[in-house]
Design a protein around this motif. Structure first.
Motif, PDB file in Angstrom:
ATOM      1  N   UNK A  75       0.818  -1.215   0.000  1.00 28.34           N
ATOM      2  CA  UNK A  75       0.000   0.000   0.000  1.00 28.34           C
ATOM      3  C   UNK A  75       0.849   1.260   0.000  1.00 28.34           C
ATOM      4  N   UNK A  76       2.056   1.185   0.576  1.00 29.70           N
ATOM      5  CA  UNK A  76       2.826   2.430   0.725  1.00 29.70           C
ATOM      6  C   UNK A  76       4.226   2.388   0.146  1.00 29.70           C
ATOM      7  N   UNK A  77       4.729   1.183  -0.131  1.00 31.77           N
ATOM      8  CA  UNK A  77       6.137   1.069  -0.515  1.00 31.77           C
ATOM      9  C   UNK A  77       6.377   1.543  -1.931  1.00 31.77           C
ATOM     10  N   UNK A  78       7.616   1.947  -2.194  1.00 30.83           N
ATOM     11  CA  UNK A  78       7.960   2.418  -3.526  1.00 30.83           C
ATOM     12  C   UNK A  78       8.521   1.304  -4.396  1.00 30.83           C
ATOM     13  N   UNK A  79       8.942   0.209  -3.764  1.00 28.18           N
ATOM     14  CA  UNK A  79       9.609  -0.852  -4.531  1.00 28.18           C
ATOM     15  C   UNK A  79       8.666  -1.465  -5.541  1.00 28.18           C
ATOM     16  N   UNK A  80       9.164  -1.644  -6.750  1.00 29.45           N
ATOM     17  CA  UNK A  80       8.335  -2.252  -7.788  1.00 29.45           C
ATOM     18  C   UNK A  80       8.576  -3.747  -7.875  1.00 29.45           C
ATOM     19  N   UNK A  81       9.754  -4.175  -7.488  1.00 29.31           N
ATOM     20  CA  UNK A  81      10.057  -5.605  -7.475  1.00 29.31           C
ATOM     21  C   UNK A  81      10.199  -6.021  -6.008  1.00 29.31           C
ATOM     22  N   UNK A  82       9.482  -7.053  -5.628  1.00 21.89           N
ATOM     23  CA  UNK A  82       9.503  -7.490  -4.223  1.00 21.89           C
ATOM     24  C   UNK A  82       9.850  -8.968  -4.155  1.00 21.89           C
ATOM     25  N   UNK A  83      10.878  -9.300  -3.366  1.00 22.72           N
ATOM     26  CA  UNK A  83      11.208 -10.703  -3.101  1.00 22.72           C
ATOM     27  C   UNK A  83      10.488 -11.112  -1.826  1.00 22.72           C
ATOM     28  N   UNK A  84       9.670 -12.164  -1.905  1.00 23.54           N
ATOM     29  CA  UNK A  84       8.995 -12.682  -0.710  1.00 23.54           C
ATOM     30  C   UNK A  84       9.929 -13.600   0.055  1.00 23.54           C
TER      31      UNK A  84
END
Ligand code: S3P
Length: 183
Positions: A75-84
């Motif tokens: 909802x708030x993060x700027x990262x476009x790629x996220x590693x779970x």
């Protein structure tokens, strides 16, 4: 969402040792965007690493913290790629949050033997991968969830993170979900 419109988030899942974090960094580099690692977000939010949370508060408490961090970054993060983390995609609530945020989900499909070799190198950091048989069982249990990802990328020992990032972009293009590479 802080992401520019049209810039779909790309979320990397897969078992411990599949290479999610390094591939996320390589993919973000190719796309000219930023990346985030869910385990690191949990650590920053909670003041304890996933390992510490699992060992000290139990896996259920860690999973709650992991979901809170995921919802926050979506909802708030700027990262476009996220590693779970390796277990995040196995939780229906997390998959629902990713779907609601319109993320493109990518499974790094690495064979168990490769994951296990890498897990062993840094065993202490992975409380859920401390012995071969329980790690193998977890891997088998998780396959059904990982297969729910929109894209799957077969990963072997010889590919670099950059090769895998290129394969993700090619697979996204082939699937009609081209990652916008505009800065
Ligand atoms: C976990 C994987 C870890 C971390 C935690 C639990 C799992 O992340 O989130 O130890 O359940 O598979 P990596 O997959 O990045 O090692």
């Amino acid at each position: 969402m802080i992401n520019r419109p049209g810039q779909q988030r790309i979320v990397i899942t897969g078992f411990m040792g599949a290479g999610k974090t390094t591939v996320a960094v390589a993919l973000a580099q190719r796309l000219g965007c930023s990346s985030a690692d869910l385990d690191e977000l949990v650590t920053a939010r909670e003041g304890r690493t996933p390992q510490e949370l699992i060992d000290e508060a139990g896996e259920a408490a860690f999973r709650e913290a992991e979901t809170r961090a995921l919802v926050e970054v979506l909802s708030e993060g700027e990262a476009r790629v996220i590693a779970l983390g390796g277990g995040a995609f196995a939780r229906q609530r997390n998959r629902a949050a990713l779907a609601a945020a319109g993320c493109l989900t990518v499974w790094l499909d690495a064979p168990f033997e490769l994951c296990w070799r890498r897990i062993q190198k840094e065993n202490s950091a992975r409380p859920l991968g401390r012995d071969l048989e329980s790690a193998r069982r977890l891997y088998q249990q998780r396959l059904a969830s990982y297969r729910l990802a929109a894209l799957s990328i077969r990963v072997g020992a010889t590919q670099s993170a950059s090769d895998i990032a290129a394969a993700i972009i090619a697979a996204a293009l082939a699937a009609g979900a081209p990652p916008d590479t505009a800065p």
